[in-house]
Design an enzyme around this catalytic site. Structure first.
Site, mmCIF file in Angstrom:
data_model
loop_
_atom_site.group_PDB
_atom_site.id
_atom_site.type_symbol
_atom_site.label_atom_id
_atom_site.label_comp_id
_atom_site.label_asym_id
_atom_site.label_seq_id
_atom_site.Cartn_x
_atom_site.Cartn_y
_atom_site.Cartn_z
ATOM 1 N N ASP A 5 0.855 -1.190 0.000
ATOM 2 C CA ASP A 5 0.000 0.000 0.000
ATOM 3 C C ASP A 5 0.901 1.254 0.000
ATOM 4 O O ASP A 5 1.849 1.344 0.798
ATOM 5 C CB ASP A 5 -0.863 -0.046 1.286
ATOM 6 N N GLY B 136 -11.758 3.900 3.045
ATOM 7 C CA GLY B 136 -13.031 3.162 3.192
ATOM 8 C C GLY B 136 -13.644 3.227 4.578
ATOM 9 O O GLY B 136 -14.856 3.047 4.738
ATOM 10 N N GLU C 224 -1.565 6.080 -8.519
ATOM 11 C CA GLU C 224 -2.495 7.152 -8.132
ATOM 12 C C GLU C 224 -2.152 8.464 -8.817
ATOM 13 O O GLU C 224 -0.981 8.831 -8.924
ATOM 14 C CB GLU C 224 -2.399 7.325 -6.595
ATOM 15 N N HIS D 176 -8.190 9.328 4.058
ATOM 16 C CA HIS D 176 -7.652 8.360 5.015
ATOM 17 C C HIS D 176 -7.991 8.823 6.432
ATOM 18 O O HIS D 176 -8.031 10.021 6.701
ATOM 19 C CB HIS D 176 -6.129 8.256 4.874
ATOM 20 N N ASP E 255 3.018 5.105 -5.321
ATOM 21 C CA ASP E 255 2.307 6.364 -5.068
ATOM 22 C C ASP E 255 3.267 7.519 -5.299
ATOM 23 O O ASP E 255 4.008 7.919 -4.406
ATOM 24 C CB ASP E 255 1.762 6.372 -3.628
#
Ligand code: 13P
Length: 292
Positions: free
Chosen positions: A82, A210, A134, A180, A104
């Site tokens: 991630d 999320g 991203e 986030h 990222d």
């Protein structure tokens, strides 16, 4: 079952109209709770390690845990990085058994982001590893990455189109108004933008931030093309709270394995709830037969 590449798994999820849950483990037991939850739901799952977690345990330890947990598992699982910022760390993930990596470079100008991502796609694709990338800047705090509200930028759909045409990505992470960490007030999710980006890119979208989204928001995002939904903050809170709560309710119990069991069960319940909410339940064996 050995771990699977993110790319065919998300293509399958998008085609079937569900999203694969992606959770950030903090130790062996939380990782195990993710795999067991997915097995009990017969669902695919993504285990995503942050750079901070890799720096804490090391690549080999995390990859070893995953291999042991998935080798006889009947569901497809992905080991994903991630928010990878450092090329050497990403390369080491590719060499150590990760089946997906996120680069990222969203804080860099478009052309530099494109070139940095292209370099990662080259080494990852050669190793059958999927890539998430991203553009735009997602607001909030994700481990050591802090993006202030004034620096966050929604993704430009025209840039997204060029980016995804140039690069063969497993997942595209767009800044679409989610953040986030916990939300303070209603998140302002740009549904039209999600729809437009999906139309222009036709690449499964990864929904960051999320934790704390209403079910109605989640379902709309999945319908519009989000095929991976990230949950980290929620599990961090349950990890700490379930441990503390067990001790509050059982102040004289100093048997650590009972405390750890209570924590494991609370985490597993969260993972099963999210996997089911995102629509992944009962798709595990079917997905496995298509991506293995
Ligand atoms: P949350 O902080 O909302 O759980 O989001 C996690 C995430 O998107 C990791 O990349």
């Amino acid at each position: 079952m050995p771990m699977v590449n993110l790319k065919p798994l998300l293509a399958e999820a998008k085609a079937q109209g569900y999203a694969v849950a992606a959770f950030n483990p903090v130790d062996y037991a939380s990782m195990k709770a993710m795999i067991v939850a997915a097995e009990e739901c017969n669902a695919p799952v993504i285990i995503q390690t942050s750079a901070k977690t890799i720096n804490y345990y090391g690549h080999d330890v995390l990859a070893g845990w995953m291999r042991q947990l998935t080798q006889n598992s009947p569901i497809p699982a992905v080991l994903h990085l991630d928010h990878g910022k450092d090329f050497e760390m990403i390369k080491r993930c590719v060499e150590s058994g990760w089946t997906s990596v996120m680069i990222d470079a969203s804080d860099q100008p478009f052309d530099e982001n494109l070139e940095a991502t292209r370099k990662v796609v080259e080494i990852a694709t050669a190793a059958n590893v999927g890539v998430e990338a991203e553009i735009g800047q997602i607001h909030g705090v994700e481990e050591d990455i802090v993006v202030a509200e004034e620096d966050s930028q929604l993704t430009d759909p025209a840039e997204a189109e060029i980016f995804c045409r140039e690069l063969d990505l497993a997942a595209f992470a767009a800044a679409i108004g989610t953040a986030h960490g916990y939300y303070h007030g209603e998140p302002n999710v740009a549904f039209d933008l999600i729809g437009e980006i999906n139309k222009r890119t036709n690449t499964p979208m990864a929904l960051h931030g999320g934790t704390g989204l209403e079910d109605e928001v989640i379902q709309r995002c999945i319908k519009l093309g989000c095929a991976k939904i990230n949950i980290s903050t929620n599990l961090k809170h349950i990890f700490v709270d379930s441990f503390a709560e067990y001790h509050r309710n059982n102040p004289n119990d100093y048997e650590p394995l009972r405390v750890l069991t209570a924590q494991f069960d609370a985490l597993k319940a969260l993972f099963k709830e999210k996997i089911t909410q995102f629509g992944g339940a009962n798709h595990g064996s079917e997905a496995l037969s298509k991506v293995a």
